[in-house]
Scaffold this motif. Structure first.
Motif, PDB file in Angstrom:
ATOM      1  N   ASP A  98       0.828  -1.205   0.000  1.00 53.40           N
ATOM      2  CA  ASP A  98       0.000   0.000   0.000  1.00 53.40           C
ATOM      3  C   ASP A  98       0.861   1.254   0.000  1.00 53.40           C
ATOM      4  O   ASP A  98       0.533   2.244  -0.657  1.00 53.40           O
ATOM      5  N   ARG A 149      -5.260   2.476   3.443  1.00 50.54           N
ATOM      6  CA  ARG A 149      -5.828   2.549   2.100  1.00 50.54           C
ATOM      7  C   ARG A 149      -7.203   1.893   2.133  1.00 50.54           C
ATOM      8  O   ARG A 149      -7.342   0.760   2.586  1.00 50.54           O
ATOM      9  N   VAL A 150      -8.222   2.605   1.666  1.00 55.34           N
ATOM     10  CA  VAL A 150      -9.584   2.080   1.663  1.00 55.34           C
ATOM     11  C   VAL A 150     -10.247   2.364   0.321  1.00 55.34           C
ATOM     12  O   VAL A 150      -9.855   3.286  -0.391  1.00 55.34           O
ATOM     13  N   GLU A 151     -11.266   1.563   0.002  1.00 54.51           N
ATOM     14  CA  GLU A 151     -12.048   1.725  -1.221  1.00 54.51           C
ATOM     15  C   GLU A 151     -13.522   1.682  -0.867  1.00 54.51           C
ATOM     16  O   GLU A 151     -13.923   0.998   0.073  1.00 54.51           O
ATOM     17  N   SER A 152     -14.328   2.403  -1.644  1.00 53.28           N
ATOM     18  CA  SER A 152     -15.771   2.393  -1.448  1.00 53.28           C
ATOM     19  C   SER A 152     -16.425   2.978  -2.689  1.00 53.28           C
ATOM     20  O   SER A 152     -15.751   3.510  -3.565  1.00 53.28           O
ATOM     21  N   ILE A 203     -16.093   5.866   2.320  1.00 58.05           N
ATOM     22  CA  ILE A 203     -14.655   6.076   2.562  1.00 58.05           C
ATOM     23  C   ILE A 203     -14.433   6.588   3.974  1.00 58.05           C
ATOM     24  O   ILE A 203     -13.577   6.084   4.706  1.00 58.05           O
ATOM     25  N   ALA A 247     -15.037   3.828   6.478  1.00 56.65           N
ATOM     26  CA  ALA A 247     -13.950   2.844   6.444  1.00 56.65           C
ATOM     27  C   ALA A 247     -12.685   3.409   7.092  1.00 56.65           C
ATOM     28  O   ALA A 247     -11.994   2.708   7.841  1.00 56.65           O
ATOM     29  N   LEU A 248     -12.373   4.673   6.815  1.00 53.43           N
ATOM     30  CA  LEU A 248     -11.207   5.306   7.438  1.00 53.43           C
ATOM     31  C   LEU A 248     -11.381   5.392   8.951  1.00 53.43           C
ATOM     32  O   LEU A 248     -10.432   5.149   9.700  1.00 53.43           O
ATOM     33  N   ARG A 299     -10.544   2.032  10.326  1.00 53.63           N
ATOM     34  CA  ARG A 299      -9.108   1.745  10.257  1.00 53.63           C
ATOM     35  C   ARG A 299      -8.328   2.583  11.278  1.00 53.63           C
ATOM     36  O   ARG A 299      -7.396   2.092  11.901  1.00 53.63           O
ATOM     37  N   ARG A 302     -11.178   5.622  -4.021  1.00 51.09           N
ATOM     38  CA  ARG A 302     -10.105   5.157  -3.143  1.00 51.09           C
ATOM     39  C   ARG A 302      -9.528   6.344  -2.391  1.00 51.09           C
ATOM     40  O   ARG A 302      -9.387   7.427  -2.938  1.00 51.09           O
ATOM     41  N   THR A 360      -6.072   6.951   0.064  1.00 44.45           N
ATOM     42  CA  THR A 360      -4.854   6.453   0.690  1.00 44.45           C
ATOM     43  C   THR A 360      -4.350   7.549   1.596  1.00 44.45           C
ATOM     44  O   THR A 360      -4.161   8.684   1.162  1.00 44.45           O
TER      45      THR A 360
END
Length: 150
Positions: free
Chosen positions: A30, A65-68, A74, A77-78, A81, A140, A142
């Protein structure tokens, strides 16, 4: 050794801190993808080597690093994380956020992602962000976090 087409002054050294619960190789992959993406030339809002150096100098770094399909996804998800990481917000000295998304992505979506990261950090953290449009429908983000060394 610097990549072809660069000189030694363009080099960016990163002392990587693995993401807790993640295979260190995944964190490294990543980080490599993020740095290649940050330093690419086809960005709408560009991040360059000087930006990366200004954030990373003298610090440990980690990459999330996340995707949605949406900016809300996003940010959620962040949040997850960040919560799962062992990095305290007051240890973060700088952040670089690279956002990649479809050409239909609105500036308000990008700023919502940046705001989602910003709310997890202290007001003293320098945040630099960039945006790249892609032909994919996926969004995405990052995030490279610089962490003060203890």
């Amino acid at each position: 050794m610097p990549a072809a087409g660069t000189d030694a002054t363009d080099r960016v050294d990163v002392d990587l801190l693995p993401v807790p619960g993640e295979d260190p190789a995944t964190t490294m992959d990543d980080a490599v993808a993020a740095l290649e993406g940050f330093l690419g030339n086809n960005k709408y809002i560009h991040i360059d080597g000087d930006d990366v150096r200004s954030v990373c100098v003298g610090a440990l770094t980690t990459v999330i690093r996340v995707e949605s399909g949406s900016s809300t996804g996003i940010v959620e998800a962040l949040d997850g994380r960040f919560h799962d990481s062992s990095v305290a917000s007051d240890e973060v000295t700088g952040a670089i956020i690279a956002i990649e998304g479809p050409k239909s992505l609105q500036l308000s979506d990008a700023t919502a992602i940046v705001g989602g990261v910003q709310k997890r950090l202290t007001d003293k953290v320098e945040i630099i962000w960039g945006l790249n449009f892609t032909d994919e429908d996926v969004l995405r983000a990052t995030v490279l976090l610089a962490i003060q060394q203890k």
